[in-house]
Motif scaffolding. Structure first.
Motif, short mmCIF file in Angstrom:
data_model
loop_
_atom_site.label_atom_id
_atom_site.label_comp_id
_atom_site.label_asym_id
_atom_site.label_seq_id
_atom_site.Cartn_x
_atom_site.Cartn_y
_atom_site.Cartn_z
N GLY A 302 0.83 -1.20 0.00
CA GLY A 302 0.00 0.00 0.00
C GLY A 302 0.86 1.24 0.00
N GLU A 307 -4.68 2.07 2.98
CA GLU A 307 -4.29 0.80 2.36
C GLU A 307 -3.41 -0.02 3.30
N THR A 709 0.09 -1.93 -5.80
CA THR A 709 -0.27 -2.86 -4.73
C THR A 709 -0.87 -4.15 -5.27
#
Length: 738
Positions: A302, A307, A709
């Motif tokens: 992230g 995230e 990601t």
């Protein structure tokens, strides 16, 4: 502000109240009045006046100011203002984020700047003096800088209260750790700066397993004491490597800047689990908890705070659902574990109702004559869609609900009923959850099961772990007394790990100790003390008149070590895996229940069988292949033909995991590769590379930043900008790999 108001008033008084009769008279009266008012102002300690020369050295300070600082004028005059004062980087108003020397050198106006008196005084001293200073640069007629002229006043009381208020706003009042607000702010700052400099940052999330039980059984004061002790342990483990915060309840977060080595992170997580799981002295009792850890790493998992937190949360849930007392790294295939957990408990409840669960039985063998003396019942669940579900996954889920009591009662009754078909010399061992044991209705349940099944109570062995000792000692002792009155046997499982205490053996009526398998796994290694520990446990057990079972014996070299240390009762794959009741009855045969050991001569670390698609990179080509076996030091690859021995290759296992290795073995179907750097545990029973190729490097190779990601390997056309040579090897299709 008092200084500012006073100076403004002085200006107004000079302009409005004095009516000169002549230029000379005006100068005398004005000068005299100015000096008189300034003297009164300085003596009243409302504020002070200061001045520097062009080099920044103090040339004047109000005498009262020096007195307040506890210094003589001679100590202060001649020192640079930068040596006398410094700004506070922790100023909650964030007005002093630039050091004093920067502001003085800029020669701009200084307005209400908070500074600390720093001459020969550490910023860690308890007593500090804080001033608010204002000043203006002065110049001569030719524009040459002459120095600063300014005012100051003492704000120590107000400023320190502001620091206290700020600390309360950003720190947890119970533990003194940073709170959620501070950790979020800190993480945002790190991510913003690290994204620009392409640095990494690890985030750990953890909570305390069985903390609620401590709160419920020992009270909230005991819970608070435990949280304080656990926080101190976390501080000591992390030290200056990162920052520890308490998010609330029993949830903690750890920020570890500039660490992306998953070997190092795994070691830190292991240490956290081991140390946090040690007993906590609370008044005259001992509380026992555990912890699980989820790990995410920026930028791999992230590049935004949300995230990274979500990734570490998912990893934490995976660790808890994997059996607790474990760590997990985030991977993109982790699902929403909370939702999965709810589905799993519903499915487990249905499986119990429909009798879809079963018990398998693993024998305990007397090594002197290979006779089976006891059989341990182990719960098994084959889900119609999930397939085999590990007890390490569904038992903790059941413990967090009321289902564990129903599940435990079912297992007790089934095991006792099945044991009636075995020789009367063979006992049955049943694992008992700490949650089950704490239930006041547990002894009556055991009594009812023994009566319904008709099993001799002496043939029933209840296996307990040390976590049963959490809570009220009197209640625990009463349950022990009730169980022993029924005539059943008690065994202490997993002895020698976690939070083992000899006081348990002194106070509890155990009939048997079970040596944890972790000691057996390393007992043949010369640099380990496991063999000595096994000998010590067996000696202790013999001295107390108890039996000892050694678990996890899988090879003949381990068996010889255990026997040489006095072990006689052995459990492990060398004799038998856990088998369903029909196969146990087949082995019993005529009633003479003996099992001859069968297995490898030497114990070797497990090589994991896999069937997984990977990339193999050689020069400027990327080939598709299949990985068949994987260990820490190497792998077996299928799908490439014509690869000579000693060829250097890179195995792309996805997610930026690139393992450099050399071909050490070649067959018609496969090549064996030895890695340059050993793999490390991923916390889930698998293996991973210590480091990953940064997503920034992937982006530089052509991958868009928006997909940093996601799980992606190097696209073929992005390897070095396209084809530069003919492929050196032939790629063949292997079907069926994931």
């Amino acid at each position: 502000m008092a200084v500012k108001s006073f100076m403004q008033g002085l200006t107004n008084r000079r302009s409005n109240s004095i009516e000169p009769t002549s230029d000379v008279q005006d100068m005398v009266i004005d000068s005299r009045l100015r000096h008189e008012i300034l003297d009164e102002f300085e003596q009243a300690s409302i504020g002070w006046i200061w001045a520097t020369d062009a080099e920044g050295r103090l040339i004047y300070m109000s005498p009262n100011a020096a007195e307040k600082l506890g210094r003589s004028m001679s100590e202060l005059v001649g020192e640079t203002l930068m040596k006398l004062f410094e700004t506070d980087t922790d100023n909650p108003d964030e007005k002093s984020d630039r050091p004093l020397n920067f502001q003085l050198k800029s020669r701009k106006k200084i307005r209400d700047l908070t500074v600390r008196f720093a001459l020969n005084k550490s910023k860690h001293d308890v007593r500090q003096t804080w001033w608010s200073i204002s000043g203006k640069a002065t110049f001569d007629a030719n524009g040459n800088f002459k120095g600063y002229r300014g005012s100051a006043y003492d704000i120590t009381v107000e400023y320190e209260q502001k620091l206290v208020d700020s600390k309360l706003a950003e720190y947890d009042s119970l533990t003194g750790l940073a709170n959620r607000h501070y950790m979020n702010k800190r993480l945002d700052g790190l991510i913003a700066s690290y994204r620009t400099s392409k640095r990494s940052c690890a985030l750990m999330m953890l909570d305390l397993d069985k903390f609620k039980r401590v709160n419920d059984t020992m009270g909230h004061q005991a819970g608070d004491s435990l949280l304080i002790q656990a926080s101190e342990r976390l501080r000591n483990i992390i030290g200056d490597r990162g920052e520890v915060g308490r998010l609330g309840g029993d949830e903690f977060q750890i920020i570890l800047p500039d660490i992306d080595d998953r070997g190092t992170l795994g070691e830190i997580a292991d240490k956290i689990i081991q140390i946090v799981s040690q007993p906590y002295p609370i008044e005259e009792k001992r509380a026992i908890i555990g912890t699980s850890v989820g790990i995410a790493i920026m930028p791999y998992d992230g590049i935004e705070r949300e995230e990274l937190i979500r990734a570490s949360d998912l990893a934490l849930y995976a660790a808890k659902n994997g059996g607790r007392g474990q760590f997990r790294f985030y991977s993109s295939d982790l699902k929403d574990e909370e939702e999965e957990r709810d589905i799993l408990i519903d499915d487990l409840r249905l499986a119990l109702q429909n009798e879809d669960l079963e018990l398998h039985y693993q024998p305990v063998v007397r090594a002197t004559d290979n006779t089976v003396v006891c059989i341990e019942a182990l719960m098994r669940w084959t889900h119609p869609e999930r397939g085999f579900v590990s007890p390490g996954l569904f038992i903790p889920v059941a413990e967090d609900s009321d289902l564990i009591n129903d599940l435990g009662e079912w297992a007790l009754l089934r095991a006792c009923t099945d044991a009636l078909e075995w020789p009367k010399t063979v006992r049955v061992a049943v694992n008992v959850s700490a949650v089950q044991f704490a239930n006041p209705a547990f002894p009556p349940i055991v009594e009812r099961v023994v009566e319904e099944s008709g099993l001799d109570p002496d043939r029933l062995e209840l296996e307990l772990t040390e976590s049963i000792f959490v809570g009220d000692n009197e209640t625990t002792a009463a349950i022990f007394t009730s169980l022993k009155a029924l005539g059943v046997r008690l065994a202490l499982d997993d002895f020698g790990t976690g939070y083992s205490s000899l006081s348990y053996l002194r106070n509890a009526p155990f009939d048997k100790l079970k040596v944890d398998r972790s000691f057996v796994e390393t007992c043949t290694q010369t640099d380990e003390n496991s063999a000595k520990i096994i000998a010590a446990i067996i000696g202790l057990s013999n001295a107390l008149g108890m039996e000892t079972t050694v678990e996890g014996v899988e090879a003949f070299d381990q068996l010889e070590v255990v026997k040489s240390k006095g072990g006689t009762l052995i459990q492990g794959w060398l004799y038998s895996k856990a088998l369903p009741q029909p196969q146990i009855l087949e082995k019993i045969g005529s009633g003479d229940f003996k099992i001859e050991p069968q297995g490898p001569d030497r114990h070797r670390p497990e090589r994991r069988s896999v069937f997984r698609r990977v990339g193999v990179i050689h020069d400027d080509h990327r080939y598709e292949a299949v990985m068949r076996d994987l260990s820490k030091t190497g792998t077996l690859i299928e799908g490439l033909i014509g690869v000579p021995k000693d060829t250097q290759l890179v195995v792309d296992m996805g997610g930026g995991q690139l393992a450099v290795g050399v071909v050490t073995r070649v067959t018609d179907k496969a090549i064996g590769i030895e890695f340059e750097n050993a793999l490390v545990s991923d916390g889930a029973g698998g293996l991973c590379t210590r480091h990953r190729v940064s997503p920034y490097a992937l982006a530089a190779a052509g991958m868009p930043l928006a997909s940093l990601t996601q799980e992606k390997a190097f696209p073929h056309e992005q390897m070095g900008g396209g084809q530069k040579s003919e492929p050196a090897f032939m790629q063949v299709q292997i079907s069926g790999a994931a």
